[in-house]
Design a protein around this motif. Structure first.
Motif, PDB file in Angstrom:
ATOM      1  N   ILE A  50      32.038  51.282  48.199  1.00 62.12           N
ATOM      2  CA  ILE A  50      32.270  51.579  46.772  1.00 62.12           C
ATOM      3  C   ILE A  50      31.098  52.193  46.867  1.00 62.12           C
ATOM      4  CG2 ILE A  50      31.522  51.487  44.076  1.00 62.12           C
ATOM      5  CD1 ILE A  50      33.413  48.787  44.757  1.00 62.12           C
ATOM      6  N   ASP A  51      29.510  52.407  47.267  1.00 62.28           N
ATOM      7  CA  ASP A  51      28.660  53.240  47.222  1.00 62.28           C
ATOM      8  C   ASP A  51      28.765  54.856  48.317  1.00 62.28           C
ATOM      9  OD1 ASP A  51      26.313  54.348  46.345  1.00 62.28           O
ATOM     10  OD2 ASP A  51      25.709  54.189  48.915  1.00 62.28           O
ATOM     11  N   ALA A  52      29.239  54.093  49.522  1.00 64.32           N
ATOM     12  CA  ALA A  52      29.541  55.243  50.601  1.00 64.32           C
ATOM     13  C   ALA A  52      30.511  56.513  50.850  1.00 64.32           C
ATOM     14  CB  ALA A  52      29.401  54.601  52.217  1.00 64.32           C
ATOM     15  N   ASN A  53      31.656  55.730  49.674  1.00 62.98           N
ATOM     16  CA  ASN A  53      32.710  56.367  48.665  1.00 62.98           C
ATOM     17  C   ASN A  53      33.027  57.656  48.344  1.00 62.98           C
ATOM     18  OD1 ASN A  53      34.879  55.897  51.628  1.00 62.98           O
ATOM     19  ND2 ASN A  53      34.031  53.867  51.508  1.00 62.98           N
ATOM     20  N   GLY A  54      31.645  57.238  47.518  1.00 68.81           N
ATOM     21  CA  GLY A  54      31.168  58.447  46.104  1.00 68.81           C
ATOM     22  C   GLY A  54      32.372  57.591  44.992  1.00 68.81           C
ATOM     23  N   TYR A  55      32.201  56.309  44.939  1.00 74.05           N
ATOM     24  CA  TYR A  55      32.686  55.805  43.571  1.00 74.05           C
ATOM     25  C   TYR A  55      31.730  54.988  43.346  1.00 74.05           C
ATOM     26  CZ  TYR A  55      37.871  56.531  45.008  1.00 74.05           C
ATOM     27  OH  TYR A  55      38.206  57.339  46.007  1.00 74.05           O
ATOM     28  N   ARG A  56      31.419  54.401  41.447  1.00 78.49           N
ATOM     29  CA  ARG A  56      31.193  53.845  40.907  1.00 78.49           C
ATOM     30  C   ARG A  56      31.212  52.929  40.179  1.00 78.49           C
ATOM     31  NH1 ARG A  56      30.258  54.040  36.074  1.00 78.49           N
ATOM     32  NH2 ARG A  56      31.840  56.045  34.776  1.00 78.49           N
ATOM     33  N   SER A  57      31.361  51.647  40.793  1.00 82.23           N
ATOM     34  CA  SER A  57      31.516  50.175  40.217  1.00 82.23           C
ATOM     35  C   SER A  57      31.875  50.180  38.609  1.00 82.23           C
ATOM     36  CB  SER A  57      31.204  48.756  40.536  1.00 82.23           C
ATOM     37  OG  SER A  57      31.521  47.832  39.558  1.00 82.23           O
ATOM     38  N   THR A  58      32.461  49.768  38.087  1.00 77.61           N
ATOM     39  CA  THR A  58      32.691  49.600  36.499  1.00 77.61           C
ATOM     40  C   THR A  58      32.565  48.651  35.453  1.00 77.61           C
ATOM     41  OG1 THR A  58      35.097  50.552  37.060  1.00 77.61           O
ATOM     42  CG2 THR A  58      34.269  52.498  36.345  1.00 77.61           C
ATOM     43  N   GLY A  59      32.115  47.391  36.388  1.00 73.30           N
ATOM     44  CA  GLY A  59      32.820  46.288  36.445  1.00 73.30           C
ATOM     45  C   GLY A  59      32.813  44.901  36.684  1.00 73.30           C
ATOM     46  N   TYR A  60      32.926  43.575  37.216  1.00 72.41           N
ATOM     47  CA  TYR A  60      32.792  43.172  37.261  1.00 72.41           C
ATOM     48  C   TYR A  60      34.543  42.500  38.606  1.00 72.41           C
ATOM     49  CZ  TYR A  60      28.254  40.630  35.581  1.00 72.41           C
ATOM     50  OH  TYR A  60      27.211  40.314  35.250  1.00 72.41           O
ATOM     51  N   PRO A  61      33.697  42.331  39.775  1.00 76.98           N
ATOM     52  CA  PRO A  61      35.715  42.693  40.578  1.00 76.98           C
ATOM     53  C   PRO A  61      35.957  40.770  40.066  1.00 76.98           C
ATOM     54  CG  PRO A  61      33.429  41.500  41.368  1.00 76.98           C
ATOM     55  CD  PRO A  61      32.576  42.236  40.669  1.00 76.98           C
ATOM     56  N   ARG A  62      37.014  40.973  39.342  1.00 75.47           N
ATOM     57  CA  ARG A  62      38.213  39.578  39.510  1.00 75.47           C
ATOM     58  C   ARG A  62      38.890  39.252  41.026  1.00 75.47           C
ATOM     59  NH1 ARG A  62      43.673  43.093  36.289  1.00 75.47           N
ATOM     60  NH2 ARG A  62      42.363  44.088  34.750  1.00 75.47           N
ATOM     61  N   GLU A  63      38.600  38.162  40.790  1.00 75.35           N
ATOM     62  CA  GLU A  63      38.989  37.625  41.928  1.00 75.35           C
ATOM     63  C   GLU A  63      40.481  36.533  41.748  1.00 75.35           C
ATOM     64  OE1 GLU A  63      36.200  34.002  41.534  1.00 75.35           O
ATOM     65  OE2 GLU A  63      34.736  35.573  41.533  1.00 75.35           O
ATOM     66  N   ILE A  64      41.492  37.324  42.753  1.00 74.32           N
ATOM     67  CA  ILE A  64      42.685  36.635  42.781  1.00 74.32           C
ATOM     68  C   ILE A  64      43.172  35.852  43.510  1.00 74.32           C
ATOM     69  CG2 ILE A  64      45.056  37.810  42.604  1.00 74.32           C
ATOM     70  CD1 ILE A  64      43.255  39.177  39.981  1.00 74.32           C
ATOM     71  N   ASN A  65      43.352  34.564  43.206  1.00 72.58           N
ATOM     72  CA  ASN A  65      43.091  33.732  44.347  1.00 72.58           C
ATOM     73  C   ASN A  65      44.910  33.215  44.946  1.00 72.58           C
ATOM     74  OD1 ASN A  65      41.898  31.238  41.175  1.00 72.58           O
ATOM     75  ND2 ASN A  65      40.879  32.472  43.251  1.00 72.58           N
ATOM     76  N   LEU A  66      44.442  33.858  45.994  1.00 66.87           N
ATOM     77  CA  LEU A  66      46.186  33.811  46.782  1.00 66.87           C
ATOM     78  C   LEU A  66      46.796  32.665  47.029  1.00 66.87           C
ATOM     79  CD1 LEU A  66      45.367  37.323  48.599  1.00 66.87           C
ATOM     80  CD2 LEU A  66      46.722  37.321  46.021  1.00 66.87           C
ATOM     81  N   GLU A  67      45.743  32.250  48.013  1.00 69.02           N
ATOM     82  CA  GLU A  67      45.758  31.008  48.256  1.00 69.02           C
ATOM     83  C   GLU A  67      44.405  29.866  48.203  1.00 69.02           C
ATOM     84  OE1 GLU A  67      46.992  30.839  52.556  1.00 69.02           O
ATOM     85  OE2 GLU A  67      47.699  33.433  52.870  1.00 69.02           O
ATOM     86  N   CYS A  68      44.923  28.665  48.032  1.00 69.04           N
ATOM     87  CA  CYS A  68      44.234  27.681  47.462  1.00 69.04           C
ATOM     88  C   CYS A  68      44.487  26.483  48.283  1.00 69.04           C
ATOM     89  CB  CYS A  68      43.936  27.444  46.456  1.00 69.04           C
ATOM     90  SG  CYS A  68      43.041  29.385  45.635  1.00 69.04           S
ATOM     91  N   PRO A  69      44.404  26.389  49.228  1.00 66.74           N
ATOM     92  CA  PRO A  69      44.923  24.442  50.336  1.00 66.74           C
ATOM     93  C   PRO A  69      43.408  23.635  49.904  1.00 66.74           C
ATOM     94  CG  PRO A  69      44.351  25.986  51.761  1.00 66.74           C
ATOM     95  CD  PRO A  69      44.353  26.593  50.612  1.00 66.74           C
TER      96      PRO A  69
END
Length: 273
Positions: A234-253
């Motif tokens: 994010i920092d290296a590509n010219g963006y700034r964070s605007t909040g906490y990341p969401r966590e999407i649980n795609l596989e939960c064995p």
């Protein structure tokens, strides 16, 4: 009667330890030969020895052990104390194990410093998603695990009781609490009507115009290197964070090391004007 050596063998302790217990008054021999000074013990004294060793191994000091035994606690009272102490030690061991996992994750982050795997990060928009969720409060990000795990167990219990079936993955997201700490949202995608019943909320998570996303493979206790890879991108590509990341649980064995989780961090372009 037993000689001190025989008693030590039957009690699985050292002669030196028995002499120390005698000197401190914790376990006196039943008889001391006045001519030779030899110590002798009875089989009945094994019961007190067992209590001494059990309490000491559970972390009580010798002074505490003596105070407990001199109060002549009953077997049931002693058993309850041991169960409580065992639970405390098990909790401490669990916390220590989790801390070791976090230390290992921190070391991996240190080892990956200077690396910039740009192909791991995908920039995309996120649609609105409807969730059934429960919320809790964590003191900080280090204490999210113990908060969110029981939240999910309770969430699925309440959903089953309400006849609500999941129709998509689990979604965890976070926000700063007004008085400090982190509000933890444990959710799962559903197609139920909006509403709230006894803390179980059906909500629409709003869309996000741009999010930097990355896949994390493994338990969430080891997520730190992935989070920091995302942050560096994010920092290296010219963006700034605007909040906490969401966590999407795609596989939960059952094997948590085989989990697959997508992190979705909302971003805005940095204003260079």
């Amino acid at each position: 009667m037993f000689t001190i050596g025989d008693f030590a063998r039957h009690g699985r302790v050292s002669v030196r330890m028995l002499r120390h217990y005698d000197a401190t008054g914790l376990l006196r021999p039943a008889h001391v030969d006045p001519a030779t000074g030899y110590r002798y013990y009875t089989a009945a004294q094994l019961a007190r020895l067992n209590r001494v060793i059990a309490l000491k191994d559970l972390g009580f000091t010798l002074q505490q052990v003596q105070a407990i035994l001199d109060e002549k606690v009953t077997t049931e009272e002693l058993r309850a104390m041991l169960r409580l102490r065992r639970a405390e030690l098990e909790a401490a061991m669990t916390a220590a194990a989790a801390r070791l996992v976090q230390v290992e994750a921190r070391l991996r982050s240190i080892e990956s410093e200077g690396q910039m795997p740009s192909d791991d990060v995908v920039l995309k928009s996120l649609p609105s998603v409807r969730l059934a969720e429960l919320t809790g409060l964590a003191l900080d990000f280090d204490t999210i695990g113990p908060v969110i795990q029981p939240l999910y167990a309770e969430l699925f219990r309440r959903m089953e009781a309400a006849g609500i079936a999941p129709c998509g993955p689990g979604v965890a997201y976070y926000e700063d609490a007004p008085d400090g700490g982190v509000v933890v949202h444990a959710g799962v995608e559903v197609s139920a009507p909006l509403g709230e019943d006894d803390g179980l909320r059906i909500v629409d998570l709003p869309p996000v115009e741009q999010a930097a996303t990355i896949m994390h493979r493994g338990s969430m206790e080891t997520v730190l290197p992935t989070v920091q890879t995302l942050g560096r991108w994010i920092d290296a590509n010219g963006y700034r964070s605007t909040g906490y990341p969401r966590e999407i649980n795609l596989e939960c064995p059952d094997d948590r090391d085989a989990w697959v989780t997508e992190l979705q961090e909302p971003v805005d372009p940095v204003d260079t004007a």
